[in-house]
Design a protein around this motif. Structure first.
Motif, short mmCIF file in Angstrom:
data_model
loop_
_atom_site.label_atom_id
_atom_site.label_comp_id
_atom_site.label_asym_id
_atom_site.label_seq_id
_atom_site.Cartn_x
_atom_site.Cartn_y
_atom_site.Cartn_z
N LYS A 148 -23.21 -24.53 -73.68
CA LYS A 148 -24.63 -24.47 -74.03
C LYS A 148 -24.80 -24.15 -75.51
CE LYS A 148 -25.13 -19.67 -72.50
NZ LYS A 148 -25.88 -18.77 -71.62
N LEU A 149 -25.94 -24.55 -76.05
CA LEU A 149 -26.30 -24.33 -77.45
C LEU A 149 -27.67 -23.69 -77.50
CD1 LEU A 149 -25.35 -27.83 -78.89
CD2 LEU A 149 -23.97 -25.80 -79.05
N LYS A 150 -27.86 -22.82 -78.48
CA LYS A 150 -29.14 -22.16 -78.66
C LYS A 150 -29.53 -22.25 -80.13
CE LYS A 150 -29.76 -18.43 -76.20
NZ LYS A 150 -29.72 -17.00 -75.79
N LEU A 151 -30.78 -22.61 -80.40
CA LEU A 151 -31.24 -22.76 -81.77
C LEU A 151 -31.33 -21.43 -82.50
CD1 LEU A 151 -32.35 -24.81 -83.86
CD2 LEU A 151 -34.62 -24.41 -82.90
N PHE A 152 -31.54 -20.37 -81.77
CA PHE A 152 -31.71 -19.06 -82.40
C PHE A 152 -30.44 -18.62 -83.14
CE2 PHE A 152 -31.38 -14.39 -82.13
CZ PHE A 152 -32.48 -14.06 -82.92
N THR A 153 -29.26 -18.98 -82.63
CA THR A 153 -28.02 -18.57 -83.29
C THR A 153 -27.90 -19.21 -84.67
OG1 THR A 153 -26.89 -20.36 -82.14
CG2 THR A 153 -26.79 -18.21 -81.14
N PHE A 154 -28.28 -20.47 -84.80
CA PHE A 154 -28.22 -21.15 -86.09
C PHE A 154 -29.25 -20.57 -87.06
CE2 PHE A 154 -26.64 -24.21 -82.98
CZ PHE A 154 -25.44 -24.58 -83.54
N LEU A 155 -30.47 -20.30 -86.57
CA LEU A 155 -31.49 -19.74 -87.45
C LEU A 155 -31.13 -18.34 -87.91
CD1 LEU A 155 -34.76 -20.94 -85.67
CD2 LEU A 155 -33.82 -21.76 -87.80
N ARG A 156 -30.52 -17.54 -87.03
CA ARG A 156 -30.12 -16.19 -87.42
C ARG A 156 -29.05 -16.24 -88.52
NH1 ARG A 156 -27.41 -12.62 -82.85
NH2 ARG A 156 -25.80 -14.19 -83.22
N ALA A 157 -28.07 -17.11 -88.37
CA ALA A 157 -27.03 -17.24 -89.39
C ALA A 157 -27.62 -17.72 -90.72
CB ALA A 157 -25.95 -18.20 -88.92
N ALA A 158 -28.54 -18.69 -90.66
CA ALA A 158 -29.17 -19.17 -91.89
C ALA A 158 -30.01 -18.09 -92.55
CB ALA A 158 -30.05 -20.39 -91.57
N PHE A 159 -30.68 -17.26 -91.75
CA PHE A 159 -31.49 -16.16 -92.30
C PHE A 159 -30.61 -15.15 -93.03
CE2 PHE A 159 -33.48 -11.99 -91.86
CZ PHE A 159 -34.73 -12.24 -92.39
N HIS A 160 -29.50 -14.74 -92.41
CA HIS A 160 -28.61 -13.77 -93.04
C HIS A 160 -28.00 -14.31 -94.34
CE1 HIS A 160 -28.93 -10.76 -89.98
NE2 HIS A 160 -28.46 -11.53 -89.02
N ILE A 161 -27.65 -15.59 -94.35
CA ILE A 161 -27.02 -16.16 -95.54
C ILE A 161 -28.05 -16.37 -96.65
CG2 ILE A 161 -25.90 -18.27 -96.42
CD1 ILE A 161 -24.52 -18.42 -93.63
N TYR A 162 -29.26 -16.79 -96.30
CA TYR A 162 -30.27 -17.08 -97.32
C TYR A 162 -30.75 -15.82 -98.02
CZ TYR A 162 -34.48 -18.98 -99.47
OH TYR A 162 -35.44 -19.35 -100.37
N PHE A 163 -30.91 -14.72 -97.28
CA PHE A 163 -31.45 -13.49 -97.87
C PHE A 163 -30.35 -12.50 -98.28
CE2 PHE A 163 -35.05 -15.04 -95.38
CZ PHE A 163 -36.06 -14.95 -96.33
N SER A 164 -29.12 -12.95 -98.38
CA SER A 164 -28.03 -12.08 -98.82
C SER A 164 -28.06 -11.94 -100.35
CB SER A 164 -26.69 -12.66 -98.36
OG SER A 164 -25.64 -11.88 -98.85
#
Length: 348
Positions: A317-333
């Motif tokens: 299974k795949l969940k969109l939230f996991t990709f958005l969470r990773a993108a959020f952490h990387i973008y605001f680092s």
């Protein structure tokens, strides 16, 4: 009046609240409800059976969105939303027949229209010919009279052309003689001007060596710049910002891969290579990988015949939230922003 306005505003507020609630529910469903996938492959070594039979299923939100792909001898694809087929491959024969009938009727109607148009054009051409024949005869008589006048004037024109040609030839002969005299004088003057000079030769040699020197200096400057850039970027790769950002990206990528990987892998295989030694080698490799594979893969050897049969099942299974969470952490680092500035050679 105030009561009516308040009722209208109340109704509008209720409608807007319902719409916002529906939007929030849809966003939560898109983020947190996983997309499930299933892959199943079969192989049977029998007469009439396909070499490989594959089936892929992708579902979302309790099978309300369902995509199914099947391959045995032909590729079949079907997509459904709320039990309604949106796309299917190959298309149904009824739809194809209707399209063919429509095309046939359109072609017949076009052919009938073309016939009518051709008949109308033929009638119009016949009428135009009748109206055009009378003025054409008059024009022919006028042309014949003009031709006779031209034949009478032709000998007078020929005499004039002959006289003009003689005058032109005489003028050309005189101009050629003058040009030859001028060319002889120019050549003699050029021979006097062309003399050997040591100063010009020395100046050319000096310019040649100066150009060589300037090119050597330019190459050396470029080599120095490349060396400085290499040293600078090596220092950046060894800095704390790069190490921290690398650790963050590695962590987020590991989370994504751990969530994407299949939840279930089951394989039941029967393998025979036709040679007992080769089959025994495969079993030895299977024994080496058994601690990693575990009981998910079962291999049954066949030492007599050459065959590869079995079933393979993969679920995940795949969940969109996991990709958005990773993108959020990387973008605001902050470390990654600092590292990008260092790569661009900007002030940190």
């Amino acid at each position: 009046m105030l009561h009516i306005l308040l009722l209208i505003l109340k109704i509008i507020g209720i409608i807007l609240g319902i719409l916002l609630g529906v939007l929030l529910i849809c966003c939560c469903l898109a983020l947190f409800v996983p997309v499930r996938y299933q892959l199943e492959a079969k192989r049977k070594q029998e007469e009439g059976s396909p070499p490989v039979e594959m089936q892929v299923k992708i579902t979302w939100l309790l099978h309300l969105v369902n995509i199914r792909l099947h391959y045995a001898t032909k590729l079949q694809l079907r997509a459904r939303i709320f039990l309604f087929t949106v796309f299917s491959l190959p298309q149904k024969q009824k739809a194809k027949k209707k399209k063919r009938r429509r095309k046939g009727s359109e072609k017949s109607s076009k052919a009938a229209k073309e016939k009518k148009d051709i008949q109308k054009e033929i009638k119009n051409e016949n009428l135009e010919k009748e109206h055009v024949e009378e003025p054409v005869k008059e024009e022919q008589h006028a042309e014949e009279s003009t031709k006779e006048e031209q034949h009478a004037k032709e000998p007078i024109k020929e005499e004039r052309h002959i006289k003009e040609g003689q005058h032109v030839k005489e003028n050309k002969i005189e101009e050629d003689g003058i040009k030859d005299q001028n060319n002889n004088t120019d050549e003699n003057s050029g021979k006097v001007k062309k003399k050997f000079s040591f100063k010009e030769l020395a100046a050319k040699i000096c310019r040649f060596f100066q150009n060589i020197w300037y090119t050597i200096i330019g190459i050396c400057d470029k080599i120095k710049k490349i060396r400085e850039n290499i040293e600078y970027y090596l220092d950046v790769l060894q800095s704390d910002a790069f190490l921290k950002s690398y650790a963050l990206c590695k962590k987020e990528l590991g989370r994504i891969l751990s969530y994407i990987k299949p939840r279930k892998v089951q394989a039941d295989l029967m393998i025979g290579m036709g040679d007992p030694a080769a089959t025994a080698k495969i079993l030895s490799y299977y024994g080496m990988l058994y601690p990693i594979i575990g009981g998910n893969v079962n291999i049954v050897p066949d030492f007599d015949e050459k065959r590869i049969e079995g079933n393979v099942l993969i679920k995940g299974k795949l969940k969109l939230f996991t990709f958005l969470r990773a993108a959020f952490h990387i973008y605001f680092s902050k470390d990654i922003k600092r590292l990008l500035k260092l790569f661009k050679k900007e002030d940190v």
